[in-house]
Design a protein around this motif. Structure first.
Motif, PDB file in Angstrom:
ATOM      1  N   GLU A 121      -4.530  -2.650  -9.517  1.00 40.23           N
ATOM      2  CA  GLU A 121      -5.655  -2.342  -8.630  1.00 40.23           C
ATOM      3  C   GLU A 121      -5.378  -1.096  -7.800  1.00 40.23           C
ATOM      4  O   GLU A 121      -6.258  -0.236  -7.629  1.00 40.23           O
ATOM      5  CB  GLU A 121      -5.934  -3.539  -7.720  1.00 40.23           C
ATOM      6  CG  GLU A 121      -7.186  -3.378  -6.866  1.00 40.23           C
ATOM      7  CD  GLU A 121      -8.447  -3.304  -7.707  1.00 40.23           C
ATOM      8  OE1 GLU A 121      -9.394  -2.607  -7.281  1.00 40.23           O
ATOM      9  OE2 GLU A 121      -8.490  -3.932  -8.788  1.00 40.23           O
ATOM     10  N   SER A 168      -9.835  -1.203   0.789  1.00 39.34           N
ATOM     11  CA  SER A 168     -11.148  -1.733   0.408  1.00 39.34           C
ATOM     12  C   SER A 168     -11.140  -2.237  -1.028  1.00 39.34           C
ATOM     13  O   SER A 168     -11.788  -3.252  -1.351  1.00 39.34           O
ATOM     14  CB  SER A 168     -12.219  -0.654   0.573  1.00 39.34           C
ATOM     15  OG  SER A 168     -12.302  -0.241   1.928  1.00 39.34           O
ATOM     16  N   SER A 169     -10.413  -1.536  -1.901  1.00 41.07           N
ATOM     17  CA  SER A 169     -10.360  -1.948  -3.303  1.00 41.07           C
ATOM     18  C   SER A 169      -9.711  -3.325  -3.463  1.00 41.07           C
ATOM     19  O   SER A 169     -10.158  -4.138  -4.282  1.00 41.07           O
ATOM     20  CB  SER A 169      -9.582  -0.906  -4.115  1.00 41.07           C
ATOM     21  OG  SER A 169      -9.500  -1.273  -5.461  1.00 41.07           O
ATOM     22  N   LEU A 229     -12.163  -6.391  -2.256  1.00 43.55           N
ATOM     23  CA  LEU A 229     -13.472  -6.603  -2.871  1.00 43.55           C
ATOM     24  C   LEU A 229     -13.725  -8.098  -3.103  1.00 43.55           C
ATOM     25  O   LEU A 229     -12.790  -8.865  -3.363  1.00 43.55           O
ATOM     26  CB  LEU A 229     -13.545  -5.857  -4.207  1.00 43.55           C
ATOM     27  CG  LEU A 229     -13.594  -4.326  -4.138  1.00 43.55           C
ATOM     28  CD1 LEU A 229     -13.500  -3.741  -5.547  1.00 43.55           C
ATOM     29  CD2 LEU A 229     -14.869  -3.864  -3.451  1.00 43.55           C
ATOM     30  N   THR A 230     -14.971  -8.487  -3.002  1.00 43.52           N
ATOM     31  CA  THR A 230     -15.326  -9.891  -3.244  1.00 43.52           C
ATOM     32  C   THR A 230     -14.929 -10.301  -4.663  1.00 43.52           C
ATOM     33  O   THR A 230     -15.235  -9.583  -5.621  1.00 43.52           O
ATOM     34  CB  THR A 230     -16.833 -10.093  -3.042  1.00 43.52           C
ATOM     35  OG1 THR A 230     -17.193  -9.672  -1.718  1.00 43.52           O
ATOM     36  CG2 THR A 230     -17.206 -11.559  -3.230  1.00 43.52           C
ATOM     37  N   GLY A 288     -12.138 -10.124  -5.773  1.00 45.21           N
ATOM     38  CA  GLY A 288     -11.161  -9.147  -6.239  1.00 45.21           C
ATOM     39  C   GLY A 288      -9.747  -9.703  -6.192  1.00 45.21           C
ATOM     40  O   GLY A 288      -9.522 -10.912  -6.193  1.00 45.21           O
TER      41      GLY A 288
END
Length: 233
Positions: free
Chosen positions: A143, A196-197, A200-201, A203
């Motif tokens: 990620e 933020s990456s 993520l929902t 994620g």
């Protein structure tokens, strides 16, 4: 009586004539004299004139040559400046490639992701389901790299694309070097984007939580990483 009258007239004529002769002489002296040159003087005059013309022509040639030389010098200076810039760009590019290849240390802003084994393990479940495995670390690494991380390290050890990770119980081995939990994965890049990456929902963060892995994410203004460990010898 007649003789006396003639004498007076003659005297007057002589006086006027003398005055005219004297006036003409003075006028002649005041006018510029014409210089008469002989053949030898003419040759010298012509020679000097030719010398002067030749010197003027040579001066013009030298001025044109000087202008041309200056233009050449300006061209060389520009060429050298361009070459110098090429060298600077090459060195900068080489440095960036070395950083990406892990050959030299690197520093910058980024994030730190700490993966820890679960603090509580129910008696009825297996402990292996509550510890960090290599698959969890790979999820975070993939990620971060997908989000644009320039460099990544695990517990301070640089991780490269050709690195290998193995899990032996609670210990993770990175390129042959063992690391115990907790595992701190550092990534240099845009801290906002990287963080933020991960959040993520549905994620990575949610997935690790569902797999009983405790995760802590912090944004850092400055992260320092050493060069990649040499595997030679």
């Amino acid at each position: 009586m007649k003789r006396k009258g003639r004498s007076v007239i003659l005297s007057l004529v002589l006086l006027v004539s003398g005055f005219l002769i004297s006036f003409s002489y003075q006028q002649t002296k005041s006018e510029p004299e014409m210089v008469q040159l002989n053949d030898s003087q003419w040759e010298k005059e012509y020679f000097y004139q030719q010398q002067l013309l030749d010197m003027e022509e040579r001066n013009k040639e030298l001025r044109d040559e000087l202008k041309s030389k200056r233009e050449d010098i300006q061209g060389y200076e520009k060429e050298w400046a361009d070459r110098e810039q090429v060298v600077v760009d090459f060195v900068e590019r080489k440095k960036k490639l070395q950083m990406l290849a892990g050959e030299i240390p690197i520093q910058g802003e980024g994030v730190q992701v700490t993966l820890s084994d679960a603090a509580y393990i129910p008696e009825e479940d297996q402990a292996n389901q509550y510890i960090v495995h290599e698959s969890h670390i790979h999820k975070v690494l993939n990620e971060l790299l997908s989000a644009g991380a320039k460099a990544v390290a695990i517990n301070g050890q640089r991780y490269m694309k050709d690195s290998y990770i193995a899990c032996t119980g609670p210990v993770i081995t990175v390129d042959g070097v063992q690391h115990p939990a907790p595992f701190v994965i550092s990534a240099i890049g845009d801290s906002d984007v990287l963080s933020s990456s991960l959040k993520l929902t549905r994620g990575v963060l949610d997935q690790l939580g569902n797999e009983n892995v405790e995760v802590k994410i912090t944004e850092e203004q400055r992260i320092e990483m050493d060069a990649r460990l040499s595997t030679e010898g």
